[in-house]
Write an enzyme that holds these catalytic residues in place. Structure first.
Site, PDB file in Angstrom:
ATOM      1  N   GLU A   1       5.454 -33.957   0.187  1.00 42.38           N
ATOM      2  CA  GLU A   1       4.217 -33.485  -0.411  1.00 42.38           C
ATOM      3  C   GLU A   1       4.514 -32.843  -1.758  1.00 42.38           C
ATOM      4  OE1 GLU A   1       1.635 -34.884   0.914  1.00 42.38           O
ATOM      5  OE2 GLU A   1       0.579 -33.168   1.740  1.00 42.38           O
TER       6      GLU A   1
ATOM      7  N   LYS B   1     -14.585  -8.053  -8.081  1.00 39.98           N
ATOM      8  CA  LYS B   1     -13.830  -8.984  -8.919  1.00 39.98           C
ATOM      9  C   LYS B   1     -13.214 -10.098  -8.059  1.00 39.98           C
ATOM     10  CE  LYS B   1     -10.718  -8.936 -12.839  1.00 39.98           C
ATOM     11  NZ  LYS B   1     -10.074  -8.113 -13.870  1.00 39.98           N
ATOM     12  N   ASP B   2     -12.680  -9.728  -6.877  1.00 39.14           N
ATOM     13  CA  ASP B   2     -12.108 -10.741  -5.983  1.00 39.14           C
ATOM     14  C   ASP B   2     -13.178 -11.713  -5.488  1.00 39.14           C
ATOM     15  OD1 ASP B   2      -9.535  -9.859  -6.216  1.00 39.14           O
ATOM     16  OD2 ASP B   2      -9.508  -8.715  -4.352  1.00 39.14           O
TER      17      ASP B   2
ATOM     18  N   HIS C   1       0.809  -1.210   0.000  1.00 40.32           N
ATOM     19  CA  HIS C   1       0.000   0.000   0.000  1.00 40.32           C
ATOM     20  C   HIS C   1       0.846   1.265   0.000  1.00 40.32           C
ATOM     21  CE1 HIS C   1      -4.295  -1.523   0.656  1.00 40.32           C
ATOM     22  NE2 HIS C   1      -3.554  -2.526   0.237  1.00 40.32           N
TER      23      HIS C   1
ATOM     24  N   SER D   1      -0.085  -1.236  -6.393  1.00 36.62           N
ATOM     25  CA  SER D   1       0.061  -2.498  -7.115  1.00 36.62           C
ATOM     26  C   SER D   1       0.721  -2.275  -8.468  1.00 36.62           C
ATOM     27  CB  SER D   1      -1.316  -3.124  -7.340  1.00 36.62           C
ATOM     28  OG  SER D   1      -1.897  -3.453  -6.108  1.00 36.62           O
TER      29      SER D   1
END
Lengths: 287, 423
Positions: free
Chosen positions: B289, B245-246, B217, B221
């Site tokens: 894994e 959108k998220d 922040h 971005s």
């Protein structure tokens, strides 16, 4: 050196083609072609590293058993599971424990309370200490865990020619290709092929890794376990039924899980549709 | 700033009372409400938020599991099975937690590779990127220790193999391993401390994620074009545009997650981990894994133990200095025609390593692993520094809003959608 390298790659890709990962291995081979650009950095290979195809006598893949629960939305065939319980009680339980299950769990495969009590009461379990400080035997209750045939590992080995019969509670989850493997193993006993010498007390099984298994063929003759309404059940039938029972024992939540999954995925699809509509509406003035 | 209350813009008297004393509402409004966000994100930019949601899911399901789990080598396996069989919805909680770990790595790998493709690690976001690498390392440690807790065969032998890696270090190696184990082999003390740390580390991750978001922040971005927003016409407020959108991305993520949990809960696991740990029986193939396989493959590609360990950790450590290895001033690969194919080849080498890591170390798998390892390092250490200087990049768009609003230049997928009629 290059042709040998490609041979090795092709051999590896060919060996895995029957597996679901076949596409991946072609991808890997494709990646290699590209990565050959970095071949200058290739570390010297140990001799014989490329002789990939020497395991011709690997254990074969168990055939698909086609059992009711193996379909994506399938459930346990109750009748088969109950017959499987009978096979377990009459045959397997002489050597194999089922220590993670309680008799009360059998209600899940359709036994009534009275039947569960009867199954439990058929065995004597040790309880105590009582008020005098002594251990005592009593008939089993539905809340008891399945009684194990041997008190400890040493006793089990002593009674089985040194081999330890594994606990069966999770056997279907604890083996690659679980249900198919268990079914194939139970029906996979055969005479050893020419040239194979068995060690003393061992038996030849097509699907057991290494082919030499200490367990004698447990299901040998049709009708060995007498099912009500199904006289002379074949060995394959008994194997399929006990596999169904053991699959339930390993994953008793399977039916509840799939039923919940269907509802949740439908809900999420609707949610996703709504979320997408909201997104389109919110973004309508942004483009 | 001395004394007095903050000016709050909120009308609700209770909110206003709190906000003027502790301006959390103003902060949330600034950071997640009006926060100016580039308008041209594609769906790859959902994965940061998804990782955050995934972390919360892991912490909530993990705390619930810890209420029923017993960290003792004699009881752990059975306590997990009791969760599966007797605890109400215990199977659901455990499968969410186990598959949640896989989902977390899927999401984070996509998040990392998105950053690599669009140059999100370049100035001014170097520290943001490095904090992200720290989160990834913490995740790996947490996941590794979590996998030990059920105390199955793979838990035990995986723990033995991975902790033994440290014995490759000269002089200090063996004492470190003894110290990690709390004894002279993997045993009850190991399980106890792994449980303790497995409970602790997620909260450390949470703290570092906070720093990651805080740093984000400050710089704002990155975006698919890799150019800076030049004004309000290039950005949208985070809410409602990116919250909407998220939300859609999250619904899709939950569908994938649910399919794993409800229809293939053991697909990504290993059957051997349903066999109780036995120090006297070694499984034929010890495999970690799936999310560790690329690094495991690098480890096994080197004939020398110490060399393998160094290279394995180096494969991640290299990400710390990536902002300085990549010499190109252009962020997004969209405008780097020379580097782009080599980037995709690097992804391919990573996938080859992932595949090879799960196979026995013999024959062509070894060769494939070595080639992929060599290319992985070649890309970061040679190609990126060199191409950044030599490459002729494509002309960058004037601004974010121009290609989006007037066409010309590659369009983000969503931008071509017809606008809906306004209600």
């Amino acid at each position: 050196m290059m042709p040998r390298l490609f041979q090795g790659i092709r051999a590896a890709a060919g060996r895995r083609r029957a597996m679901p990962g076949g596409r991946l291995s072609r991808l890997a081979a494709g990646g290699l072609l590209g990565a050959l650009l970095g071949a200058a950095l290739l570390a010297p290979l140990p001799p014989g590293a490329l002789a990939a195809d020497e395991h011709s006598h690997e254990t074969p893949r168990p055939p698909h058993a086609g059992l009711s629960f193996q379909r994506m939305f399938g459930s346990f065939d109750r009748a088969a599971a109950q017959r499987g319980l009978q096979v377990y009680r009459e045959v397997c339980s002489n050597c194999h424990s089922l220590r993670l299950l309680s008799y009360r769990n059998l209600r899940q495969i359709g036994l009534s309370d009275a039947e569960v009590r009867a199954v439990a009461a058929a065995v004597q379990v040790q309880d105590g200490p009582n008020d005098e400080g002594a251990m005592f035997e009593r008939p089993g209750r539905p809340s008891d865990r399945f009684r194990s045939p041997f008190p400890n590992e040493q006793a089990a080995r002593a009674a089985n020619n040194g081999a330890l019969p594994p606990d069966l509670s999770l056997i279907v989850k604890a083996r690659e290709d679980g249900a198919n493997y268990v079914h194939a193993l139970l029906t996979g006993y055969a005479d050893p092929p020419a040239g194979v010498t068995l060690q003393q007390g061992m038996n030849y099984n097509t699907f057991f890794p290494g082919h030499q298994i200490a367990m004698a063929p447990p299901l040998t003759a049709a009708g060995q376990v007498q099912f009500p309404n199904m006289p002379d059940a074949s060995v394959d039938q008994m194997a399929r039924d006990v596999t169904t029972f053991l699959a339930w024992a390993a994953e008793p939540e399977l039916e509840a899980r799939r039923a919940m999954g269907v509802r949740i995925v439908i809900f999420l699809c609707i949610l996703a549709g709504l979320a997408y509509a909201v997104k389109r509406k919110v973004w309508a003035d942004a483009h | 700033m001395a004394g007095g209350l903050t000016q709050s813009e909120f009308k609700n008297p209770v909110v206003r009372w709190i906000d003027s004393r502790l301006p959390v509402f103003t902060m949330m409004q600034k950071e997640y409400g009006t926060f100016p966000t580039p308008r041209n994100f594609n769906y790859f930019w959902n994965f940061g938020a998804l990782a955050m949601v995934n972390l919360v899911i892991m912490i909530v399901s993990g705390i619930t599991l810890a209420m029923h789990y017993t960290p003792n080598s004699a009881l752990a396996f059975d306590s997990v099975e009791r969760i599966m069989r007797d605890v109400n919805f215990g199977w659901l909680i455990r499968y969410i937690h186990a598959n949640g770990a896989s989902m977390f790595f899927i999401v984070v790998y996509i998040h990392i590779y998105r950053g690599l493709y669009y140059g999100s690690y370049k100035a001014p976001r170097e520290l943001l990127w490095m904090i992200g690498v720290v989160i990834f390392l913490l995740m790996m440690a947490t996941a590794f220790m979590g996998y030990v807790l059920p105390w199955g065969q793979m838990s035990f032998w995986g723990a033995t193999v991975i902790t033994n890696l440290f014995s490759a270090l000269p002089i200090v190696g063996d004492p470190i391993v003894t110290w990690l184990w709390g004894g002279f082999s993997v045993d009850n003390p190991t399980l106890n401390r792994f449980f303790s740390l497995h409970y602790l580390l997620p909260f450390v991750i949470f703290g570092v994620v906070f720093l990651h978001v805080a740093a984000l922040h400050i710089t704002g971005s990155n975006n698919p074009l890799g150019i800076d927003p030049k004004g309000p016409q290039d950005t949208l407020p985070f809410h409602p545009y990116y919250t909407a959108k998220d939300s859609f991305g999250m619904a899709i993520y939950l569908i994938v997650f649910a399919c794993l949990v409800f229809f293939a809960p053991n697909y990504l696991g290993h059957p051997d981990n349903y066999i109780p740990a036995n120090p006297l029986v070694t499984p034929p193939h010890i495999v970690p894994e799936w999310y560790f396989l690329p690094f495991y493959a690098i480890l096994r590609s080197v004939p020398d133990k110490l060399g393998g360990v160094v290279l394995m950790f180096g494969a991640i450590a290299i990400w710390f200095v990536l902002p300085w290895l990549d010499t190109s001033p252009v962020r997004s690969m969209r405008f780097r025609p020379w580097t782009r194919p080599f980037f995709f080849l690097m992804i391919l080498s990573f996938l080859v390593l992932l595949y090879v890591g799960g196979k026995p170390p013999e024959g062509a798998y070894v060769t494939a692993g070595r080639l992929a390892t060599a290319y992985y390092f070649l890309y970061f250490l040679v190609l990126l520094p060199w191409l950044g200087v030599k490459e002729r990049t494509l002309p960058l768009p004037e601004s974010i809003s121009r290609p989006v609003l007037r066409g010309g230049g590659p369009l983000p997928a969503g931008a071509a959608a017809k606008p809906m009629e306004k209600a």
